[in-house]
Design an enzyme around this catalytic site. Structure first.
Site, PDB file in Angstrom:
ATOM      1  CB  SER A 114      -0.963  -0.053   1.190  1.00 40.37           C
ATOM      2  OG  SER A 114      -2.013   0.867   1.033  1.00 40.37           O
ATOM      3  CG  ASP A 262      -6.651  -3.429  -3.376  1.00 39.81           C
ATOM      4  OD1 ASP A 262      -7.331  -2.626  -2.713  1.00 39.81           O
ATOM      5  OD2 ASP A 262      -5.416  -3.511  -3.275  1.00 39.81           O
ATOM      6  CG  HIS A 290      -5.824  -2.521   0.369  1.00 39.27           C
ATOM      7  ND1 HIS A 290      -5.030  -2.244  -0.722  1.00 39.27           N
ATOM      8  CD2 HIS A 290      -5.393  -1.698   1.357  1.00 39.27           C
ATOM      9  CE1 HIS A 290      -4.175  -1.294  -0.414  1.00 39.27           C
ATOM     10  NE2 HIS A 290      -4.361  -0.947   0.861  1.00 39.27           N
TER      11      HIS A 290
END
Length: 313
Positions: A114, A262, A290
């Site tokens: 991320s 995601d 995610h």
């Protein structure tokens, strides 16, 4: 919780406090100290221990010493008065270099999740000599202005031409309700956080509630100040003075790992990252959202071990 604690019981590991920029950063090295290093860079508002112990152990068993750490404003690292002393993603990238320096590591295989993926890309652009290979996990291209895309979405405006898709509306709603309340007890904290993890996890794979509960309990217990991690949102919107075009300069062999489900960064972000970095390889993990669910520890570690094998010498 016992499973997490036992995963590394028989693997050598060392903790240290890294001093940099007037801050203290908690860091941990797992594996034999003479092996090639993998630096794990977590995402926004996430502690280093949120890299699952099973995933870390698999990398260590694969011949690496694995370094993970708490960003500033998370876990056991220093907290910052952001109003008095604002910082940027570039400052967070400097923290990553300080961690490598503290462990005497000139070069590492850098894996970022991320926001950590943005930090990893920035290191590959600005300090290519430090990055042996690059792996971006559940991330997006350097220079992407997600905050502006979200603002346009909330205002009912049309996206800009060629703009990457914003986070899913249900995730934006969950993020607002998951902010920790000052003075919350652990059960209230968990009650607020678990719905967010369910959305981040995605609808395709079974939701391992107890694993996320144990992880968040560990986060709660380790944090100096749970609210301080929100500063990462301000750091993330402050820019890096770099754009996606800068990724054309990346020389490190690059792997882009991304879930097909995601909700934060839909797969178009991964496709754009892979397209921007010469020779990058894109691997989409079916059903992954995610998050890093324990059931995917072996799969994700195996992809990274395969990617790093050619440069692990």
């Amino acid at each position: 919780m016992a499973r997490q604690e036992n995963e590394l019981a028989h693997t050598p590991h060392r903790e240290r406090t890294v001093h940099t920029d007037g801050l203290e950063l908690w860091a941990q090295e797992i594996g034999e100290p003479d092996r090639p290093a993998v630096l794990l860079v977590m995402g926004a508002q996430a502690q280093g221990t949120q890299w699952n112990d099973g995933f870390v152990r698999r990398l260590a068993d694969g011949g690496f010493r694995v370094i993970r750490y708490d960003h500033r404003d998370t876990g056991r690292s220093s907290t910052v008065d952001f109003a008095a002393r604002p910082y940027t993603v570039a400052d967070m990238a400097s923290d990553a270099l300080a961690v490598l320096d503290a462990f005497g590591t000139d070069r590492a295989h850098v894996v970022g999740a991320s926001l950590g993926g943005i930090i990893a890309q920035l290191l590959a652009v600005t300090h290519p000599e430090r990055v042996r290979t690059l792996t971006g996990l559940s991330s997006q291209p350097l220079g992407t202005d997600t905050a502006a895309a979200v603002q346009r979405l909330m205002a009912g405006e049309a996206p800009l031409p060629d703009e990457l898709p914003p986070p899913a509306p249900e995730l934006l709603a969950a993020l607002v309700s998951a902010l920790p309340q000052p003075g919350s007890g652990v059960e209230d904290y968990l009650a607020a956080r678990l719905p967010l993890w369910k959305v981040l996890h995605g609808p395709a794979l079974p939701f391992p509630e107890e694993a996320y509960r144990a992880m968040e309990r560990r986060v709660y217990e380790r944090a100096r100040d749970l609210g301080a991690a929100a500063n990462h949102a301000f750091a993330g919107t402050s820019g890096t003075d770099r754009s996606t075009a800068d990724l054309a300069s990346v020389k490190a062999p690059t792997l882009v790992l991304h879930g097909t489900q995601d909700p934060m960064f839909p797969p178009a972000h991964a496709e754009a990252t892979a397209a921007a970095i010469p020779g990058a390889r894109l691997v989409l993990v079916e059903g992954m959202g995610h998050t890093l669910p324990p059931e995917l520890d072996d799969r994700l570690a195996e992809e990274i071990l395969r990617h790093t094998a050619a440069s692990n010498s």
